[in-house]
Write a protein that holds these residues in place. Structure first.
Motif, mmCIF file in Angstrom:
data_model
loop_
_atom_site.group_PDB
_atom_site.id
_atom_site.type_symbol
_atom_site.label_atom_id
_atom_site.label_comp_id
_atom_site.label_asym_id
_atom_site.label_seq_id
_atom_site.Cartn_x
_atom_site.Cartn_y
_atom_site.Cartn_z
ATOM 1 N N ASP A 52 0.876 -1.176 0.000
ATOM 2 C CA ASP A 52 0.000 0.000 0.000
ATOM 3 C C ASP A 52 0.910 1.222 0.000
ATOM 4 O O ASP A 52 1.408 1.626 1.054
ATOM 5 C CB ASP A 52 -0.902 -0.006 1.230
ATOM 6 N N PRO A 53 1.176 1.814 -1.163
ATOM 7 C CA PRO A 53 2.166 2.897 -1.233
ATOM 8 C C PRO A 53 1.807 4.116 -0.382
ATOM 9 O O PRO A 53 2.695 4.757 0.172
ATOM 10 C CB PRO A 53 2.226 3.229 -2.719
ATOM 11 N N VAL A 54 0.530 4.455 -0.289
ATOM 12 C CA VAL A 54 0.144 5.605 0.533
ATOM 13 C C VAL A 54 0.458 5.330 1.996
ATOM 14 O O VAL A 54 1.040 6.179 2.693
ATOM 15 C CB VAL A 54 -1.350 5.943 0.344
ATOM 16 N N HIS A 55 0.108 4.153 2.464
ATOM 17 C CA HIS A 55 0.407 3.797 3.856
ATOM 18 C C HIS A 55 1.906 3.790 4.111
ATOM 19 O O HIS A 55 2.376 4.295 5.142
ATOM 20 C CB HIS A 55 -0.185 2.428 4.189
ATOM 21 N N ALA A 56 2.667 3.224 3.180
ATOM 22 C CA ALA A 56 4.120 3.162 3.352
ATOM 23 C C ALA A 56 4.720 4.557 3.466
ATOM 24 O O ALA A 56 5.588 4.810 4.312
ATOM 25 C CB ALA A 56 4.750 2.399 2.191
ATOM 26 N N LEU A 57 4.239 5.477 2.644
ATOM 27 C CA LEU A 57 4.790 6.826 2.657
ATOM 28 C C LEU A 57 4.307 7.613 3.873
ATOM 29 O O LEU A 57 5.061 8.419 4.441
ATOM 30 C CB LEU A 57 4.416 7.549 1.367
ATOM 31 N N LYS A 58 3.070 7.381 4.293
ATOM 32 C CA LYS A 58 2.582 8.018 5.523
ATOM 33 C C LYS A 58 3.412 7.581 6.725
ATOM 34 O O LYS A 58 3.749 8.391 7.598
ATOM 35 C CB LYS A 58 1.113 7.656 5.754
ATOM 36 N N THR A 59 3.734 6.288 6.772
ATOM 37 C CA THR A 59 4.542 5.771 7.878
ATOM 38 C C THR A 59 5.921 6.409 7.866
ATOM 39 O O THR A 59 6.445 6.807 8.917
ATOM 40 C CB THR A 59 4.654 4.247 7.780
ATOM 41 N N ALA A 60 6.517 6.516 6.686
ATOM 42 C CA ALA A 60 7.821 7.166 6.585
ATOM 43 C C ALA A 60 7.735 8.627 7.003
ATOM 44 O O ALA A 60 8.616 9.137 7.712
ATOM 45 C CB ALA A 60 8.334 7.048 5.153
ATOM 46 N N ARG A 61 6.690 9.302 6.599
ATOM 47 C CA ARG A 61 6.494 10.711 6.951
ATOM 48 C C ARG A 61 6.486 10.893 8.464
ATOM 49 O O ARG A 61 7.081 11.835 8.995
ATOM 50 C CB ARG A 61 5.184 11.217 6.352
ATOM 51 N N ALA A 62 5.828 9.982 9.167
ATOM 52 C CA ALA A 62 5.732 10.074 10.628
ATOM 53 C C ALA A 62 7.076 9.828 11.301
ATOM 54 O O ALA A 62 7.264 10.200 12.471
ATOM 55 C CB ALA A 62 4.699 9.074 11.145
ATOM 56 N N MET A 63 8.023 9.225 10.580
ATOM 57 C CA MET A 63 9.331 8.914 11.158
ATOM 58 C C MET A 63 10.372 9.979 10.840
ATOM 59 O O MET A 63 11.531 9.850 11.243
ATOM 60 C CB MET A 63 9.801 7.542 10.649
ATOM 61 N N LEU A 64 9.980 11.029 10.120
ATOM 62 C CA LEU A 64 10.926 12.089 9.777
ATOM 63 C C LEU A 64 11.128 13.057 10.932
ATOM 64 O O LEU A 64 10.174 13.463 11.601
ATOM 65 C CB LEU A 64 10.424 12.869 8.568
ATOM 66 N N LYS A 65 12.362 13.478 11.130
ATOM 67 C CA LYS A 65 12.643 14.553 12.069
ATOM 68 C C LYS A 65 12.266 15.891 11.439
ATOM 69 O O LYS A 65 11.999 15.982 10.241
ATOM 70 C CB LYS A 65 14.133 14.564 12.424
ATOM 71 N N ASP A 66 12.244 16.935 12.268
ATOM 72 C CA ASP A 66 11.990 18.274 11.753
ATOM 73 C C ASP A 66 13.003 18.598 10.659
ATOM 74 O O ASP A 66 14.204 18.318 10.801
ATOM 75 C CB ASP A 66 12.093 19.318 12.870
ATOM 76 N N ASP A 67 12.527 19.180 9.582
ATOM 77 C CA ASP A 67 13.337 19.552 8.440
ATOM 78 C C ASP A 67 13.895 18.334 7.682
ATOM 79 O O ASP A 67 14.796 18.469 6.866
ATOM 80 C CB ASP A 67 14.509 20.472 8.836
ATOM 81 N N GLY A 68 13.322 17.152 7.944
ATOM 82 C CA GLY A 68 13.751 15.969 7.213
ATOM 83 C C GLY A 68 13.034 15.853 5.878
ATOM 84 O O GLY A 68 12.049 16.549 5.625
ATOM 85 N N PHE A 69 13.543 14.988 5.021
ATOM 86 C CA PHE A 69 12.855 14.743 3.754
ATOM 87 C C PHE A 69 13.014 13.299 3.322
ATOM 88 O O PHE A 69 13.890 12.569 3.800
ATOM 89 C CB PHE A 69 13.321 15.704 2.645
ATOM 90 N N VAL A 70 12.138 12.898 2.419
ATOM 91 C CA VAL A 70 12.184 11.582 1.799
ATOM 92 C C VAL A 70 12.794 11.728 0.416
ATOM 93 O O VAL A 70 12.377 12.590 -0.364
ATOM 94 C CB VAL A 70 10.771 10.962 1.691
ATOM 95 N N LEU A 71 13.783 10.908 0.103
ATOM 96 C CA LEU A 71 14.313 10.819 -1.255
ATOM 97 C C LEU A 71 13.737 9.558 -1.878
ATOM 98 O O LEU A 71 14.029 8.447 -1.427
ATOM 99 C CB LEU A 71 15.835 10.768 -1.243
#
Length: 261
Positions: free
Chosen positions: A136-155
């Motif tokens: 489930d790509p949306v769920h996977a990306l939401k989970t990653a989003r919740a694990m980002l620190k302030d000013d973090g990003f996903v590549l």
């Protein structure tokens, strides 16, 4: 993970997506051998562009979701990243991980459920050609989003979807439009990896990608479509021909959308 340099061999059209991650347990070593070749497009184009997009990683914590054998995240730790983790469905990891790197067997489809990641956060989270294997790509990306620190990003990098459409059109004798807008999952084998292993992919369009990012609460800060320099293209004309015909990959730097109250 990274895209293969050669054309795929389409095996069959499949009515369901299935578990697209499972075959990687068997395929991992063959994939890594292909990726490490001198003329691999990953070595020539993808990894240099990914490294440039990440910038200076000194003192930053990284999570590589779908890290393959962990060679890339290991190099980033050697470049200064700290408290970093690589996760992959296969456990075919490099034998000597540098200090500051943990390699964990797990499914990127639900990073929150991976043992050893609970409560952790990261400055950068990488999906390097692995995102297409999330159930489930949306769920996977939401989970990653919740694990980002302030000013973090996903590549996040993905193969240009037109490439798959061209390959399937050539294989099936159909048109580019038919295959680009097809919603049927397809199974295939890579000639340059291991033709005995079948992989399954869900086709996607550019709008699919952008809508997934939006639904996961992310926005695109930067998009890159890396290409070979003229010098490298002249040195490896057969690889330049692949890019000329199939376009290559897309790279996205994704940031969380501001929370509205």
């Amino acid at each position: 993970m990274a895209t293969d340099d050669s054309q795929m061999t389409t095996a069959a059209h499949s009515p369901g997506g299935g578990d697209a991650s499972r075959p990687w347990t068997e395929l991992a070593s063959d994939y890594e051998q292909a990726r490490s070749r001198e003329d691999s497009l990953d070595r020539l184009v993808e990894w240099p562009a990914q490294r440039d997009m990440l910038g200076d990683v000194t003192g930053l914590s990284l999570l590589d979701a779908g890290c393959g054998n962990g060679a890339k995240i290991a190099q980033l730790v050697q470049d200064g990243a700290v408290a970093s983790v690589g996760v992959d469905i296969s456990d075919n990891f490099v034998t000597e991980a540098p200090p500051g790197l943990e390699l964990i067997q797990g499914d990127l489809s639900d990073l929150a459920a991976v043992q050893g990641l609970a409560g952790r956060s990261f400055d950068r989270i990488l999906f390097l050609q692995s995102f297409g294997y999330a159930n489930d790509p949306v769920h996977a990306l939401k989970t990653a989003r919740a694990m980002l620190k302030d000013d973090g990003f996903v590549l996040l990098t993905r193969t240009q979807p037109i490439r798959y459409a061209i390959e399937r059109a050539e294989e099936n004798g159909t048109t580019l439009g038919e295959e680009y807008f097809s919603t049927s999952s397809f199974s295939y084998r890579h000639r340059n990896w291991n033709e005995g292993v079948t992989l399954t992919k869900r086709p996607y369009t550019m709008s699919d990608l952008l809508n997934i990012f939006s639904a996961a609460g992310m926005w695109v800060e930067t998009t890159v479509e890396p290409q070979m320099s003229r010098e490298i293209g002249e040195r490896y004309p057969h690889k330049q021909a692949v890019l000329n015909r199939y376009l290559g990959i897309l790279m996205f730097k994704l940031r969380p959308l501001p929370v509205r109250f």
